[in-house]
Structure formats: structure tokens, C-alpha cells
Design an enzyme around this catalytic site. Sequence first.
Site, PDB file in Angstrom:
ATOM      1  CG  ASP A  55     -28.902  68.599 -78.207  1.00 23.04           C
ATOM      2  OD1 ASP A  55     -28.169  69.028 -79.542  1.00 23.04           O
ATOM      3  OD2 ASP A  55     -27.749  69.609 -77.768  1.00 23.04           O
ATOM      4  CB  SER A  56     -31.030  62.915 -77.935  1.00 24.88           C
ATOM      5  OG  SER A  56     -29.879  63.048 -76.715  1.00 24.88           O
ATOM      6  NE  ARG A  57     -33.375  61.753 -85.346  1.00 25.80           N
ATOM      7  CZ  ARG A  57     -32.905  62.909 -86.435  1.00 25.80           C
ATOM      8  NH1 ARG A  57     -32.206  63.306 -86.480  1.00 25.80           N
ATOM      9  NH2 ARG A  57     -34.051  62.506 -87.332  1.00 25.80           N
ATOM     10  CB  ILE A  58     -35.210  66.046 -77.600  1.00 28.22           C
ATOM     11  CG1 ILE A  58     -34.710  64.452 -77.116  1.00 28.22           C
ATOM     12  CG2 ILE A  58     -36.542  66.576 -76.594  1.00 28.22           C
ATOM     13  CD1 ILE A  58     -35.934  63.579 -77.458  1.00 28.22           C
ATOM     14  CG  HIS A  59     -36.533  66.567 -83.896  1.00 28.64           C
ATOM     15  ND1 HIS A  59     -34.821  66.348 -84.030  1.00 28.64           N
ATOM     16  CD2 HIS A  59     -36.348  65.278 -84.187  1.00 28.64           C
ATOM     17  CE1 HIS A  59     -34.689  65.754 -84.541  1.00 28.64           C
ATOM     18  NE2 HIS A  59     -35.491  65.331 -85.291  1.00 28.64           N
TER      19      HIS A  59
END
Length: 208
Positions: free
Chosen positions: A184-188
Amino acid sequence: MNQKNSLGLNHCFLDLEDPIKLFGAWMDDAKKSEPNDPNALSLATSTKDNFPSVRIVLLKEFNHNGLVFYTNLNSQKGNELKENPKAAMCFHWKSLLRQIRVSGTVTQVEDVVADQYYNSRGYESRIGAWASKQSKELNNRDELMNSIKEFKQKYNDENKVPRPSHWSGWNLSPLSFEFWLDGDSRIHERLKYTIDKNGNWIKSLLNP
């Protein structure tokens, strides 16, 4: 139920010291969820002058010796791998929101291995290996169709089509694996395995 592994990553990363086992587990998941070609990968090669190129190929085998794909040895990628035997692979599965990157060195598979796989292919594909001068310029489409027709006449027994000497497989011996999961939110989430000089795999977490 705990949905995280010991590193605090999603449980799909498991807790494995061997990246080949994790690769196999993710590939099994992809075979269940991907509608087409779960074994498709982007293969990056480079000339001896370090000019890169990339294309999609299909993985045909993997084990602790490496990851294998097949091609015309005189194609662009074949020539580049002969010049510079280093390559990188990237698998991306949209259905799973996962990606695996692999880098390493390549060697040509043994003839007996190439023969076995070649003979498992359909007749049309075996003829195509003869008829197509892969990556070379065509004057027109008829030129290729006529070449296919000629080789079908030459090898009209579907059970007796020899493997061309210019067609074989490459085995990528991995030096690193990176497993990636969309967040989520590019928090891979990213887990990297790197092999050391003793042949041991070292795990490390990467920032997204």
C-alpha cells in the site's frame, strides 16, 4: 494467525534459506493465478560494449543449477550472450502483485539436454527453428513462409526432425535473487538473496 514471517515480511516470503525453493513456491502460485504463460520473463542482455537490450522469453526449467531458456544461438540475444555471458531476468505476475529479479552468468546447456527439450516440442516449432533466421532482416513475409515450406519438405517425417546446431538452451546460474511484493502507498516489501564466495545465500531486506 500470524501473517508475517520472521523478518516481518508477508507470509508469502516464507522463511527459507534457499531462494530456489522460494522461487519454486512463487512459481507454483503463479501457475494457479496467471491466465497465460506464468513462466514468461523479461531477459536483459548486453553487448560487449555494454549496450543493453531486453525481450520476453519463456523459462523452461529451473533447479539448483540455474534457470534455463532456449533460443537460436545466432539471434541478437544469442550473440550478445556469447559476447557478454552475464544476464538478468525479471518475472512479473500482475495477478499476485509480485515480482522476482534474478541476475547471474550464463552457459550453454549440454547437447543431450537441448536435444531432449527440442524433441518434446511440436512439429511446427521444430521446423520453425530451422526455417527462421531469428533476428535477421526479412525481405518479405513470403520469404519466411517459403523457408518453412522447404524445411517441411526436407523433414517430412514428424518424428525425425534433428535439432539445428544453432538452436540450444542457456542456463543462467544466479548470483542474486530479489523477491518483491506490492505494498500500500508504494511501501513495497523486498527481500534479496546474494550468494557469497563460499556458495552460501545471504538474505537482506531492501527499502521500497
